[in-house]
Design an enzyme around this catalytic site. Structure first.
Site, PDB file in Angstrom:
ATOM      1  N   CYS A 133       0.825  -1.199   0.000  1.00  0.00           N
ATOM      2  CA  CYS A 133       0.000   0.000   0.000  1.00  0.00           C
ATOM      3  C   CYS A 133       0.866   1.260   0.000  1.00  0.00           C
ATOM      4  O   CYS A 133       1.916   1.291  -0.653  1.00  0.00           O
ATOM      5  CB  CYS A 133      -0.990  -0.014   1.159  1.00  0.00           C
ATOM      6  SG  CYS A 133      -2.290   1.234   1.012  1.00  0.00           S
ATOM      7  N   ASP A 202      -2.969   1.175  10.486  1.00  0.00           N
ATOM      8  CA  ASP A 202      -4.169   1.984  10.741  1.00  0.00           C
ATOM      9  C   ASP A 202      -4.528   1.904  12.214  1.00  0.00           C
ATOM     10  O   ASP A 202      -4.958   2.893  12.819  1.00  0.00           O
ATOM     11  CB  ASP A 202      -5.332   1.523   9.870  1.00  0.00           C
ATOM     12  CG  ASP A 202      -5.215   2.144   8.491  1.00  0.00           C
ATOM     13  OD1 ASP A 202      -4.436   1.633   7.680  1.00  0.00           O
ATOM     14  OD2 ASP A 202      -5.857   3.192   8.266  1.00  0.00           O
TER      15      ASP A 202
HETATM   16  C1  RUB Z   1      -3.602   3.207   3.861  1.00  0.00           C
HETATM   17  C2  RUB Z   1      -2.886   2.202   4.697  1.00  0.00           C
HETATM   18  C3  RUB Z   1      -1.594   2.641   5.328  1.00  0.00           C
HETATM   19  C4  RUB Z   1      -1.878   3.141   6.755  1.00  0.00           C
HETATM   20  C5  RUB Z   1      -0.681   3.857   7.347  1.00  0.00           C
HETATM   21  O1  RUB Z   1      -4.927   2.817   3.573  1.00  0.00           O
HETATM   22  O2  RUB Z   1      -3.353   1.115   4.952  1.00  0.00           O
HETATM   23  O3  RUB Z   1      -0.695   1.569   5.412  1.00  0.00           O
HETATM   24  O4  RUB Z   1      -2.978   4.023   6.734  1.00  0.00           O
HETATM   25  O5  RUB Z   1      -0.400   5.001   6.576  1.00  0.00           O
HETATM   26  P1  RUB Z   1      -5.885   3.848   2.799  1.00  0.00           P
HETATM   27  P2  RUB Z   1       0.461   6.212   7.189  1.00  0.00           P
HETATM   28  O6  RUB Z   1      -5.235   4.167   1.507  1.00  0.00           O
HETATM   29  O7  RUB Z   1      -7.174   3.086   2.631  1.00  0.00           O
HETATM   30  O8  RUB Z   1      -6.069   5.052   3.692  1.00  0.00           O
HETATM   31  O9  RUB Z   1       1.768   5.618   7.630  1.00  0.00           O
HETATM   32  O10 RUB Z   1       0.602   7.172   6.028  1.00  0.00           O
HETATM   33  O11 RUB Z   1      -0.308   6.779   8.335  1.00  0.00           O
END
Ligand code: RUB
Length: 315
Positions: A133, A202
């Site tokens: 992701c 998350d």
């Molecule tokens: C994004 C996702 C990321 C976490 C952490 O999912 O799963 O790995 O949110 O991101 P989506 P960060 O695209 O559905 O929001 O480290 O940027 O907080």
């Protein structure tokens, strides 16, 4: 109005942008929501303290409802409204919300940099890294290691259906890091060449389970099978005090049309689109936070330290 990526937005627009994923990633949604609540406090021109409090609490509820899975959003709202019930005037409440939101946003951005520094120590010249992701915290590690002159190579998953992996490869490619894009189902095929996996979070549960983009658990299972360590990059506000009392994390399911046009399928065929999944702690080597690198089994201690024992008794 607050400015997000150069665009000025009202609180409702921010909530809509979080819902539609124009603003995405657990850290960014938390910071954007804190900024939106701060602006609501600044925009209030009346003198009725109860009316201001209601506006803030209504705003919090709208923002929290925009995406259900990332605890970062709920924690940022808690942090922004901390202590407002003790304020004795509109000015005091407004100042408190503004300073709480500023502190949260600064601390949260700084945490991403600290995680980058801590995580980079786990990378050496020649290592091949997999990521899934698009996580700012995980990318902070990779970019910090690269900036330190370490020659790393990254395999990034596409991350269907939204293809956040394209954001990842663009960002890493622009930073000059050798990067390879693979489809999600090629993870096990690629794992034989991978030295370490870095992913974001998350939500981290009190039992050490990780809730992150759907497919993270498959990446972690494939890594576990190949004895490849999985390292989670999670700021402390990604840890969930709500899981201490046994609350389960809601896994968001989005519209089927994000995957396929349902009209192109025979009647009766169902499509489901869960966008997060749970990775058990036994597949996780360590969690890098801004207060240190911990075992997933230490999640309970982080929650109690950061949110207090009292968090157990809050609704
Ligand atoms: C994004 C996702 C990321 C976490 C952490 O999912 O799963 O790995 O949110 O991101 P989506 P960060 O695209 O559905 O929001 O480290 O940027 O907080």
């Amino acid at each position: 109005m607050i400015i997000v990526s150069g665009v000025s937005m009202e609180l409702n627009e921010i909530a809509d942008s979080i819902k539609s994923m124009e603003i995405r990633g657990a850290g960014l949604i938390a910071r954007s929501a804190a900024g939106a609540l701060k602006q609501r406090a600044l925009d209030y021109k009346g003198q009725d303290i109860q009316a201001l409090r209601k506006q803030l609490e209504d705003g919090r509820d709208i923002l929290v409802a925009s995406r259900p899975t990332a605890i970062s959003l709920w924690n940022s709202m808690q942090a922004t409204l901390l202590g407002i019930e003790q304020a004795e005037s509109v000015e005091e409440m407004r100042d408190l919300v503004v300073s709480n939101a500023d502190r949260f946003m600064t601390r949260s951005s700084r945490a991403v940099d600290i995680i980058g520094e801590f995580g980079a120590k786990r990378l050496r010249d020649g290592m091949k890294v997999m990521t899934h992701c698009n996580s700012k915290a995980a990318l902070s590690v990779l970019k910090t290691a690269h900036a330190q002159g370490k020659h790393i190579e990254v395999y990034a998953t596409e991350s269907r259906p939204w293809k956040q992996g394209l954001l990842t490869v663009r960002e890493l490619g622009a930073a000059g890091i050798p990067t390879t894009l693979i489809i999600d189902s090629a993870v096990r095929w690629a794992m034989k060449d991978i030295d370490v996996v870095f992913v974001g979070a998350d939500t981290v549960c009190s039992n050490g389970a990780l809730i992150n983009k759907v497919g993270t658990s498959q990446v972690a299972m494939a890594a576990h099978e190949s004895r490849v360590p999985v390292i989670v990059c999670a700021e402390t506000y990604k840890f969930s005090p709500r899981t201490l009392t046994g609350e389960l994390v809601e896994i968001e399911e989005r519209d089927a049309s994000e995957i396929v046009d349902p009209n192109t399928l025979p009647a009766g065929v169902k499509v489901r689109n869960p966008v997060f999944d749970a990775t058990p702690p036994e597949f996780i080597d360590s969690i890098i936070t801004e207060v240190g690198v911990i075992s997933p089994y230490a999640a309970y201690e982080v929650i109690v330290r950061e949110f207090g024992q009292a968090s157990i008794f809050e609704e």
